[in-house]
Design a protein around this motif. Structure first.
Motif, PDB file in Angstrom:
ATOM      1  N   THR A  11       9.036  -0.251  16.700  1.00  8.87           N
ATOM      2  CA  THR A  11       9.177   0.486  15.451  1.00  8.87           C
ATOM      3  C   THR A  11       8.028   0.126  14.525  1.00  8.87           C
ATOM      4  OG1 THR A  11      11.580   0.322  15.678  1.00  8.87           O
ATOM      5  CG2 THR A  11      10.724   0.991  13.537  1.00  8.87           C
ATOM      6  N   ARG A  12       7.342   1.149  14.008  1.00  8.80           N
ATOM      7  CA  ARG A  12       6.260   0.895  13.066  1.00  8.80           C
ATOM      8  C   ARG A  12       6.850   0.491  11.720  1.00  8.80           C
ATOM      9  NH1 ARG A  12       2.700   5.490  13.265  1.00  8.80           N
ATOM     10  NH2 ARG A  12       4.245   6.529  11.987  1.00  8.80           N
ATOM     11  N   LEU A  13       6.459  -0.679  11.232  1.00 13.23           N
ATOM     12  CA  LEU A  13       6.930  -1.166   9.939  1.00 13.23           C
ATOM     13  C   LEU A  13       6.075  -0.630   8.800  1.00 13.23           C
ATOM     14  CD1 LEU A  13       7.554  -4.895  10.918  1.00 13.23           C
ATOM     15  CD2 LEU A  13       9.293  -3.114  10.611  1.00 13.23           C
ATOM     16  N   MET A  14       4.774  -0.638   8.978  1.00 11.77           N
ATOM     17  CA  MET A  14       3.863  -0.157   7.941  1.00 11.77           C
ATOM     18  C   MET A  14       2.490   0.105   8.541  1.00 11.77           C
ATOM     19  SD  MET A  14       3.097  -3.725   5.865  1.00 11.77           S
ATOM     20  CE  MET A  14       4.840  -4.078   5.689  1.00 11.77           C
ATOM     21  N   THR A  15       1.745   0.994   7.901  1.00 10.23           N
ATOM     22  CA  THR A  15       0.369   1.294   8.289  1.00 10.23           C
ATOM     23  C   THR A  15      -0.564   0.694   7.253  1.00 10.23           C
ATOM     24  OG1 THR A  15       1.075   3.365   9.317  1.00 10.23           O
ATOM     25  CG2 THR A  15      -1.267   3.145   8.808  1.00 10.23           C
ATOM     26  N   GLU A  16      -1.694   0.177   7.697  1.00  9.64           N
ATOM     27  CA  GLU A  16      -2.643  -0.425   6.752  1.00  9.64           C
ATOM     28  C   GLU A  16      -3.114   0.583   5.711  1.00  9.64           C
ATOM     29  OE1 GLU A  16      -5.001  -4.210   8.314  1.00  9.64           O
ATOM     30  OE2 GLU A  16      -5.736  -2.349   9.197  1.00  9.64           O
ATOM     31  N   GLN A  17      -3.243   0.132   4.474  1.00 12.50           N
ATOM     32  CA  GLN A  17      -3.738   0.939   3.353  1.00 12.50           C
ATOM     33  C   GLN A  17      -4.888   0.148   2.711  1.00 12.50           C
ATOM     34  OE1 GLN A  17      -2.276   4.011   2.415  1.00 12.50           O
ATOM     35  NE2 GLN A  17      -1.025   3.815   4.254  1.00 12.50           N
ATOM     36  N   HIS A  18      -6.099   0.381   3.184  1.00 13.35           N
ATOM     37  CA  HIS A  18      -7.233  -0.426   2.744  1.00 13.35           C
ATOM     38  C   HIS A  18      -7.792   0.059   1.401  1.00 13.35           C
ATOM     39  CE1 HIS A  18      -7.635  -1.901   7.021  1.00 13.35           C
ATOM     40  NE2 HIS A  18      -7.692  -3.001   6.304  1.00 13.35           N
ATOM     41  N   ILE A  19      -7.985  -0.889   0.487  1.00 15.86           N
ATOM     42  CA  ILE A  19      -8.582  -0.610  -0.815  1.00 15.86           C
ATOM     43  C   ILE A  19      -9.624  -1.688  -1.117  1.00 15.86           C
ATOM     44  CG2 ILE A  19      -6.548   0.570  -1.731  1.00 15.86           C
ATOM     45  CD1 ILE A  19      -5.782  -2.017  -3.171  1.00 15.86           C
ATOM     46  N   ALA A  20     -10.587  -1.347  -1.958  1.00 15.34           N
ATOM     47  CA  ALA A  20     -11.600  -2.312  -2.394  1.00 15.34           C
ATOM     48  C   ALA A  20     -11.104  -3.013  -3.645  1.00 15.34           C
ATOM     49  CB  ALA A  20     -12.923  -1.608  -2.681  1.00 15.34           C
ATOM     50  N   VAL A  21     -11.108  -4.347  -3.632  1.00 18.41           N
ATOM     51  CA  VAL A  21     -10.581  -5.118  -4.754  1.00 18.41           C
ATOM     52  C   VAL A  21     -11.532  -6.249  -5.130  1.00 18.41           C
ATOM     53  CG1 VAL A  21      -8.161  -4.635  -4.202  1.00 18.41           C
ATOM     54  CG2 VAL A  21      -9.270  -6.645  -3.203  1.00 18.41           C
ATOM     55  N   CYS A  22     -11.377  -6.709  -6.365  1.00 16.14           N
ATOM     56  CA  CYS A  22     -12.135  -7.878  -6.819  1.00 16.14           C
ATOM     57  C   CYS A  22     -11.375  -8.505  -7.977  1.00 16.14           C
ATOM     58  CB  CYS A  22     -13.548  -7.500  -7.250  1.00 16.14           C
ATOM     59  SG  CYS A  22     -13.616  -6.419  -8.687  1.00 16.14           S
ATOM     60  N   ALA A  23     -11.828  -9.667  -8.412  1.00 15.06           N
ATOM     61  CA  ALA A  23     -11.237 -10.319  -9.579  1.00 15.06           C
ATOM     62  C   ALA A  23     -11.567  -9.513 -10.831  1.00 15.06           C
ATOM     63  CB  ALA A  23     -11.762 -11.748  -9.705  1.00 15.06           C
ATOM     64  N   PRO A  24     -10.671  -9.465 -11.827  1.00 11.35           N
ATOM     65  CA  PRO A  24     -10.914  -8.639 -13.019  1.00 11.35           C
ATOM     66  C   PRO A  24     -12.192  -9.011 -13.765  1.00 11.35           C
ATOM     67  CG  PRO A  24      -9.005 -10.083 -13.319  1.00 11.35           C
ATOM     68  CD  PRO A  24      -9.346 -10.123 -11.868  1.00 11.35           C
ATOM     69  N   GLY A  25     -12.536 -10.287 -13.836  1.00 10.90           N
ATOM     70  CA  GLY A  25     -13.747 -10.700 -14.534  1.00 10.90           C
ATOM     71  C   GLY A  25     -15.002 -10.151 -13.889  1.00 10.90           C
ATOM     72  N   LEU A  26     -14.962  -9.979 -12.573  1.00  8.03           N
ATOM     73  CA  LEU A  26     -16.123  -9.468 -11.844  1.00  8.03           C
ATOM     74  C   LEU A  26     -16.330  -7.975 -12.139  1.00  8.03           C
ATOM     75  CD1 LEU A  26     -18.124 -10.734  -9.818  1.00  8.03           C
ATOM     76  CD2 LEU A  26     -16.723  -9.800  -7.987  1.00  8.03           C
ATOM     77  N   GLU A  27     -15.251  -7.226 -12.175  1.00  4.80           N
ATOM     78  CA  GLU A  27     -15.336  -5.780 -12.397  1.00  4.80           C
ATOM     79  C   GLU A  27     -15.856  -5.450 -13.794  1.00  4.80           C
ATOM     80  OE1 GLU A  27     -13.906  -1.868 -13.722  1.00  4.80           O
ATOM     81  OE2 GLU A  27     -13.158  -3.825 -14.411  1.00  4.80           O
ATOM     82  N   LYS A  28     -15.571  -6.330 -14.762  1.00 11.33           N
ATOM     83  CA  LYS A  28     -15.968  -6.068 -16.146  1.00 11.33           C
ATOM     84  C   LYS A  28     -17.428  -6.424 -16.433  1.00 11.33           C
ATOM     85  CE  LYS A  28     -11.268  -6.801 -17.849  1.00 11.33           C
ATOM     86  NZ  LYS A  28     -10.362  -7.695 -18.620  1.00 11.33           N
ATOM     87  N   ASP A  29     -18.101  -7.061 -15.463  1.00  9.02           N
ATOM     88  CA  ASP A  29     -19.496  -7.490 -15.657  1.00  9.02           C
ATOM     89  C   ASP A  29     -20.366  -6.864 -14.559  1.00  9.02           C
ATOM     90  OD1 ASP A  29     -21.928  -8.778 -15.859  1.00  9.02           O
ATOM     91  OD2 ASP A  29     -21.047 -10.743 -16.309  1.00  9.02           O
ATOM     92  N   MET A  88      13.098  -3.983   4.139  1.00 11.39           N
ATOM     93  CA  MET A  88      12.088  -4.611   3.307  1.00 11.39           C
ATOM     94  C   MET A  88      10.762  -3.850   3.367  1.00 11.39           C
ATOM     95  SD  MET A  88      13.343  -7.301   1.754  1.00 11.39           S
ATOM     96  CE  MET A  88      14.783  -6.228   1.542  1.00 11.39           C
ATOM     97  N   ALA A  89      10.412  -3.356   4.574  1.00  9.15           N
ATOM     98  CA  ALA A  89       9.155  -2.629   4.722  1.00  9.15           C
ATOM     99  C   ALA A  89       9.234  -1.257   4.061  1.00  9.15           C
ATOM    100  CB  ALA A  89       8.800  -2.489   6.205  1.00  9.15           C
ATOM    101  N   GLY A  90      10.426  -0.675   4.046  1.00 10.89           N
ATOM    102  CA  GLY A  90      10.614   0.599   3.364  1.00 10.89           C
ATOM    103  C   GLY A  90       9.907   1.755   4.013  1.00 10.89           C
ATOM    104  N   GLY A  91       9.651   1.652   5.301  1.00 11.37           N
ATOM    105  CA  GLY A  91       8.949   2.738   5.971  1.00 11.37           C
ATOM    106  C   GLY A  91       9.220   2.723   7.453  1.00 11.37           C
ATOM    107  N   GLY A  92       8.553   3.627   8.153  1.00 16.41           N
ATOM    108  CA  GLY A  92       8.750   3.747   9.596  1.00 16.41           C
ATOM    109  C   GLY A  92      10.023   4.489   9.906  1.00 16.41           C
ATOM    110  N   ARG A  93      10.180   4.914  11.157  1.00 18.52           N
ATOM    111  CA  ARG A  93      11.384   5.624  11.540  1.00 18.52           C
ATOM    112  C   ARG A  93      12.553   4.652  11.605  1.00 18.52           C
ATOM    113  NH1 ARG A  93      13.052   4.663  16.676  1.00 18.52           N
ATOM    114  NH2 ARG A  93      11.559   3.730  18.130  1.00 18.52           N
ATOM    115  N   GLU A  94      13.731   5.187  11.423  1.00 17.90           N
ATOM    116  CA  GLU A  94      14.919   4.340  11.433  1.00 17.90           C
ATOM    117  C   GLU A  94      15.161   3.825  12.858  1.00 17.90           C
ATOM    118  OE1 GLU A  94      19.739   4.828  10.917  1.00 17.90           O
ATOM    119  OE2 GLU A  94      18.398   6.343  10.083  1.00 17.90           O
TER     120      GLU A  94
END
Length: 301
Positions: A159-177, A291-297
């Motif tokens: 049973t598939r629990l979840m599929t990867e959802q890739h996003i680009a992230v950084c620390a907030p201080g880095l994004e502001k500079d 808990m995963a909230g997804g995938g087929r029952e």
């Protein structure tokens, strides 16, 4: 179905238990949460019970339900019966050794997603111990395996629990500079000394000019190390957001760009036919899916 024909078929214990719980909380949603199944599964059990008995057990008023007169009589008697059964089960459990559920899971999933939900597991199953492994062991027979992959496993209930959802992230201080952002690094995860293609896939999906982002890079053996480096402001990472829910919610990491790259792989729950016969495995599987909230029952009834 006529009344005589209906009464010749005994209702299932599963449907009676579902009815008893719905009757207690007068909510299909809350009953599903208590029993660790989906709301559609509860609705299906109630429909089957009403069809078998050929009577209406609930009055449905908008989003709420109420017991009918017949339903109230049945519910009162079932509660007494289930209390007696529960007491008998508790007495038996007191005389047998505690059961242990043995689970194999990928390290990052185990540490960053599963471990953060184990308080719920403990509350739901106080009599069941958990042994969580992150490496295979020929001396251990695992009850179920959580696997990182692209599809189901042969000769298993997968049973598939979840599929990867890739996003680009950084620390907030880095994004502001902007200057500090450009002089930081792109953070890569290695798989057997080769970079995983997460950054290439992200650049293919975004409209951002690659020259806006750092030219320098850092490589790490594990995704958890990449996340820790991003938290310290060392650079930008492309991460499955399922693994950084807490950091995003707390604002310790922020999404740099709205692009989300979905899949192609994710996390699967594999159970052999032999292990499906054990109630502890069924309980864990249903809890994990909730808990995963997804995938087929996972139909284990």
């Amino acid at each position: 179905m006529t009344g005589i024909a209906a009464m010749s078929v005994a209702p299932s214990l599963t449907s009676l238990r579902a009815f008893a719980v719905v009757g207690q909380c007068l909510s299909f949603t809350q009953a599903a949460h208590r029993l660790g199944v989906t709301q559609s599964a509860i609705s299906r059990q109630i429909r089957q019970l009403e069809s078998t008995l050929d009577v209406a057990l609930f009055r449905r008023i908008g989003n709420s339900v109420a017991l009918t007169e017949v339903g109230a009589v049945l519910h009162e008697r079932l509660i007494v019966s289930f209390d007696l059964m529960d007491e008998a089960v508790r007495e038996v459990r007191a005389t047998v050794p505690r059961q242990t559920l043995k689970v194999l899971a990928p390290p990052t999933f185990a540490a960053r997603w599963l471990a953060r939900r184990l308080a719920s597991f403990r509350q739901r199953f106080p009599d069941l111990d958990l042994s969580l492994h992150m490496r295979g062991d020929e001396n251990v027979r695992f009850d179920c395996v959580i696997r990182f992959g692209a599809g189901p496993r042969e000769r298993h209930t997968s049973t598939r629990l979840m599929t990867e959802q890739h996003i680009a992230v950084c620390a907030p201080g880095l994004e502001k500079d902007p200057e500090r952002l450009r002089s930081s690094c792109l953070l890569y995860v290695l798989d057997q000394s080769r970079r995983l293609p997460t950054w290439d896939n992200w650049f293919a999906a975004t409209q951002r000019d690659r020259r806006e982002l750092p030219e320098n890079s850092m490589e790490f053996a594990t995704l958890d190390m990449v996340i820790q480096a991003a938290l310290t402001g060392a650079g930008i990472a492309v991460v499955d957001r399922n693994m950084i829910e807490a950091e995003l919610q707390a604002g310790h990491l922020i999404q740099l760009d709205p692009v989300v790259v979905t899949g192609p792989v994710g996390y699967w729950l594999d159970i052999s036919g032999e292990r499906l016969a054990h109630s502890r495995v069924v309980h864990f599987a249903r809890w994990l899916q909730q808990m995963a909230g997804g995938g087929r029952e996972l139909d284990l009834s």
